[in-house]
Design an enzyme around this catalytic site. Sequence first.
Site, PDB file in Angstrom:
ATOM      1  N   CYS A 297       0.861  -1.190   0.000  1.00  0.00           N
ATOM      2  CA  CYS A 297       0.000   0.000   0.000  1.00  0.00           C
ATOM      3  C   CYS A 297       0.894   1.236   0.000  1.00  0.00           C
ATOM      4  O   CYS A 297       1.911   1.261   0.700  1.00  0.00           O
ATOM      5  CB  CYS A 297      -0.888  -0.025   1.245  1.00  0.00           C
ATOM      6  SG  CYS A 297      -1.984   1.400   1.391  1.00  0.00           S
TER       7      CYS A 297
ATOM      8  N   HIS B 197      -9.243  -3.884  -1.542  1.00  0.00           N
ATOM      9  CA  HIS B 197      -8.212  -3.100  -0.848  1.00  0.00           C
ATOM     10  C   HIS B 197      -8.549  -1.602  -0.909  1.00  0.00           C
ATOM     11  O   HIS B 197      -8.520  -0.908   0.116  1.00  0.00           O
ATOM     12  CB  HIS B 197      -6.845  -3.381  -1.485  1.00  0.00           C
ATOM     13  CG  HIS B 197      -5.721  -2.567  -0.918  1.00  0.00           C
ATOM     14  ND1 HIS B 197      -4.657  -3.124  -0.245  1.00  0.00           N
ATOM     15  CD2 HIS B 197      -5.499  -1.220  -0.925  1.00  0.00           C
ATOM     16  CE1 HIS B 197      -3.840  -2.154   0.148  1.00  0.00           C
ATOM     17  NE2 HIS B 197      -4.320  -0.983  -0.263  1.00  0.00           N
ATOM     18  N   GLU B 198      -8.855  -1.113  -2.130  1.00  0.00           N
ATOM     19  CA  GLU B 198      -9.117   0.328  -2.279  1.00  0.00           C
ATOM     20  C   GLU B 198     -10.375   0.749  -1.526  1.00  0.00           C
ATOM     21  O   GLU B 198     -10.398   1.810  -0.893  1.00  0.00           O
ATOM     22  CB  GLU B 198      -9.239   0.713  -3.765  1.00  0.00           C
ATOM     23  CG  GLU B 198      -7.976   0.490  -4.593  1.00  0.00           C
ATOM     24  CD  GLU B 198      -6.704   1.030  -3.971  1.00  0.00           C
ATOM     25  OE1 GLU B 198      -6.754   2.019  -3.224  1.00  0.00           O
ATOM     26  OE2 GLU B 198      -5.641   0.427  -4.208  1.00  0.00           O
TER      27      GLU B 198
ATOM     28  N   HIS C 102     -10.068   1.441   2.129  1.00  0.00           N
ATOM     29  CA  HIS C 102      -9.566   2.778   2.494  1.00  0.00           C
ATOM     30  C   HIS C 102     -10.728   3.739   2.776  1.00  0.00           C
ATOM     31  O   HIS C 102     -10.588   4.660   3.581  1.00  0.00           O
ATOM     32  CB  HIS C 102      -8.718   3.367   1.360  1.00  0.00           C
ATOM     33  CG  HIS C 102      -7.301   2.866   1.318  1.00  0.00           C
ATOM     34  ND1 HIS C 102      -6.389   3.129   2.305  1.00  0.00           N
ATOM     35  CD2 HIS C 102      -6.632   2.149   0.375  1.00  0.00           C
ATOM     36  CE1 HIS C 102      -5.217   2.584   1.982  1.00  0.00           C
ATOM     37  NE2 HIS C 102      -5.341   1.982   0.818  1.00  0.00           N
TER      38      HIS C 102
HETATM   39 NI    NI Z   1      -3.682   1.070  -0.139  1.00  0.00          NI
END
Ligand code: NI
Length: 189
Positions: free
Chosen positions: A100, A142-143, A146
């Site tokens: 990341c 994953h995104e 966030h």
């Molecule tokens: Ni990331």
Amino acid sequence: MAIKEVLKMGDPRLLRVAEPVTEFGTSELQQTVDDMLDTMIALKGAGIAAPQIGINLRIVIFGFEHNPRYPDVPPIPLTVLINPLIVFQTEETAEAWEGCLSVPGMRGLVPRVRCIKYSGRDTQGHTIERTVADFHARVVQHECDHLDGVLYPQRIRDLTKFGFIEALEAAGLIPSIPKETNPGNKGNL
Ligand code: NI
């Protein structure tokens, strides 16, 4: 062109739940997306979320053509996804190494659901909907994490599978990349 500073793990702004975008087709939205894109490209990332540049909105960008860190992974079209929604298509999970931009120099082994349907909007407000699997599904999960203030280390099941890239390469846990083709941050999401 504006390359923004990427916030690093430990910054409380990465832990917020981001707000939905309510207006599409505006110059402010385009500016934010352009800044995210410039920053992702400059840092050779494969994805970025607006909170990583300090903007608390539900916007993610991802995509790459060829990634030396994951040579067998098919390309993912460059996608701007706003107000995303993920629906799991299976309970099956798979583990793979993730990095990341907010956790530089490190990798961790993260379980993700293998197949998802995701939807959202582009900058003009047009609907995007795709059913994807494997690495594409991983990147989107994953995104989107966030946007809910979740960083991948929080998803690692076994913290012995979390470490610095150089050490993991030396241990043979992640493939070592020859210097001339070193992807830099390419493995970062
Ligand atoms: Ni990331």
